[in-house]
Write a protein that holds these residues in place. Structure first.
Motif, short mmCIF file in Angstrom:
data_model
loop_
_atom_site.label_atom_id
_atom_site.label_comp_id
_atom_site.label_asym_id
_atom_site.label_seq_id
_atom_site.Cartn_x
_atom_site.Cartn_y
_atom_site.Cartn_z
N ILE A 1 0.93 -0.97 -0.02
CA ILE A 1 0.15 -0.08 -0.11
C ILE A 1 0.83 1.15 0.06
CG2 ILE A 1 -1.80 1.25 1.38
CD1 ILE A 1 -2.54 -1.19 2.60
N THR A 2 0.55 2.22 -0.91
CA THR A 2 1.61 3.38 -0.94
C THR A 2 1.31 4.28 0.50
OG1 THR A 2 -0.44 4.50 -1.90
CG2 THR A 2 1.03 3.54 -3.41
N GLN A 3 2.21 5.02 0.81
CA GLN A 3 2.20 5.81 1.78
C GLN A 3 1.07 6.63 1.90
OE1 GLN A 3 5.86 8.07 2.26
NE2 GLN A 3 6.86 6.07 3.08
N SER A 4 0.32 6.53 3.08
CA SER A 4 -0.90 7.17 3.23
C SER A 4 -1.16 7.47 4.86
CB SER A 4 -1.93 6.65 2.66
OG SER A 4 -3.37 6.96 2.81
N TRP B 1 -16.62 -14.71 8.20
CA TRP B 1 -16.68 -15.65 7.29
C TRP B 1 -15.91 -15.38 6.14
CZ3 TRP B 1 -18.51 -20.38 8.22
CH2 TRP B 1 -18.83 -21.27 7.11
N THR B 2 -16.43 -14.16 5.65
CA THR B 2 -15.61 -13.69 4.64
C THR B 2 -14.91 -12.12 5.10
OG1 THR B 2 -17.07 -14.25 2.78
CG2 THR B 2 -15.99 -12.34 2.35
N THR B 3 -13.68 -12.09 4.95
CA THR B 3 -12.95 -10.87 5.45
C THR B 3 -13.17 -9.71 4.43
OG1 THR B 3 -11.41 -12.06 6.82
CG2 THR B 3 -10.76 -9.88 6.40
N PHE B 4 -13.74 -8.60 5.11
CA PHE B 4 -13.80 -7.38 4.12
C PHE B 4 -12.70 -6.58 4.40
CE2 PHE B 4 -18.13 -9.17 4.07
CZ PHE B 4 -18.29 -9.02 2.57
N MET B 5 -12.22 -5.65 3.62
CA MET B 5 -11.27 -4.65 3.69
C MET B 5 -11.61 -3.40 2.98
SD MET B 5 -8.12 -7.46 3.22
CE MET B 5 -8.95 -8.05 1.81
N ILE B 6 -11.27 -2.41 3.68
CA ILE B 6 -11.62 -0.89 3.12
C ILE B 6 -9.99 -0.58 2.82
CG2 ILE B 6 -12.26 1.32 2.90
CD1 ILE B 6 -14.68 0.28 4.66
N PHE B 7 -9.64 -0.19 1.56
CA PHE B 7 -8.12 0.08 1.30
C PHE B 7 -8.31 1.83 1.41
CE2 PHE B 7 -5.85 -3.24 -1.13
CZ PHE B 7 -6.50 -4.32 -0.45
N GLY C 1 -17.42 -4.38 -6.29
CA GLY C 1 -17.82 -3.38 -6.92
C GLY C 1 -17.09 -2.28 -7.48
N THR C 2 -17.37 -1.10 -7.85
CA THR C 2 -16.52 -0.13 -8.37
C THR C 2 -16.39 1.30 -7.49
OG1 THR C 2 -18.16 0.85 -9.63
CG2 THR C 2 -16.71 -0.82 -10.57
N ASN C 3 -17.25 1.28 -6.51
CA ASN C 3 -17.32 2.55 -5.54
C ASN C 3 -16.03 2.66 -4.88
OD1 ASN C 3 -19.83 3.40 -6.23
ND2 ASN C 3 -20.64 1.59 -5.02
N GLU C 4 -15.64 3.78 -4.59
CA GLU C 4 -14.57 4.06 -3.59
C GLU C 4 -14.70 5.21 -2.49
OE1 GLU C 4 -11.28 4.98 -6.59
OE2 GLU C 4 -11.01 2.95 -7.12
N ASP C 5 -15.69 5.00 -1.90
CA ASP C 5 -16.25 5.84 -0.83
C ASP C 5 -16.66 5.16 0.48
OD1 ASP C 5 -18.53 5.28 -1.95
OD2 ASP C 5 -19.32 7.27 -1.88
N TRP C 6 -16.13 3.85 0.69
CA TRP C 6 -16.54 2.90 1.77
C TRP C 6 -16.05 3.52 3.05
CZ3 TRP C 6 -20.65 0.14 1.01
CH2 TRP C 6 -21.11 -0.49 -0.49
N PHE C 7 -16.82 3.42 4.16
CA PHE C 7 -16.62 3.80 5.52
C PHE C 7 -16.33 2.73 6.34
CE2 PHE C 7 -17.96 5.27 9.50
CZ PHE C 7 -16.98 6.03 10.01
N VAL C 8 -17.41 1.74 6.40
CA VAL C 8 -17.46 0.65 7.38
C VAL C 8 -18.34 -0.38 6.82
CG1 VAL C 8 -19.40 1.47 8.50
CG2 VAL C 8 -17.79 0.21 9.72
N VAL C 9 -17.93 -1.60 6.99
CA VAL C 9 -18.71 -2.86 6.39
C VAL C 9 -18.91 -3.94 7.62
CG1 VAL C 9 -18.38 -4.62 4.93
CG2 VAL C 9 -17.44 -2.56 4.36
#
Length: 182
Positions: A23-26, A36-42, A70-78
């Motif tokens: 992951i780039t520096q951020s 059961w399925t691990t979700f990650m928000i980058f 999907g294609t959205n890039e504004d996720w906050f929590v899952v």
């Protein structure tokens, strides 16, 4: 000798292989939501899944390596459990995938909006029900209610969010299988 081989052979664990992700520096953290399925928000706000395929006729395939949802890039929590998943966009809208709907990395399969409100701040996903928290401190639940999962006495299922009690001081919500914890 053959019998000894099978008797002493250790079964292989059914875990996906370890994965190194660069992951780039951020200053934005990588958010991980295990289950059961691990979700990650980058850090870029994209949603990824990794792991289990669910059960009960799920169309969800097992993700051996992380794949984008999907294609959205504004996720906050899952929050996900088994074959269902809920998520919040940064604008406070509530989105979900339910049983029978395939969670896919394909741009053709996107989550559906659960509510038109823009003031959601927390979510929890149970075995057949869901709960969400609003900015005003109220908790809202929907789904199966056969064993009082929604907190309003046993009764019919709710297709859309209904307020849980009259309290407006909830600080967080969580679902585990058939239970809601606030």
């Amino acid at each position: 000798i053959t019998c000894a081989f099978f008797a002493l052979r250790k079964p292989k664990p059914d875990f996906p292989p370890p994965l190194v992700v660069s992951i780039t520096q951020s200053n934005t953290p990588l958010c991980v939501f295990p289950g059961w399925t691990t979700f990650m928000i980058f850090p870029d706000g994209s949603l990824w899944r990794w792991g289990g395929a669910g059960y009960g006729g799920s169309k969800l395939s097992r993700a051996v390596t992380p794949e984008q949802v999907g294609t959205n890039e504004d996720w906050f929590v899952v929050s996900g459990l088994n074959v269902s998943c809920l998520g919040l966009h940064k604008d406070g809208t509530l989105w979900g995938w339910e049983p029978g709907q395939e969670i896919s990395h394909s741009s053709q399969m996107e989550a559906r909006q659960v509510s038109s409100a823009h003031d959601w701040i927390g979510v929890g996903k149970g075995a057949g029900h869901s709960i969400a928290l609003k900015k005003d401190g109220t908790a809202w639940a929907w789904g199966d209610n056969s064993a009082n999962q929604l907190g309003n006495g046993p009764g019919p299922a709710a297709r859309s969010p209904i307020q849980v009690g009259s309290d407006a001081d909830w600080a967080g919500v969580l679902c585990q299988q058939a239970f809601i914890v606030g």
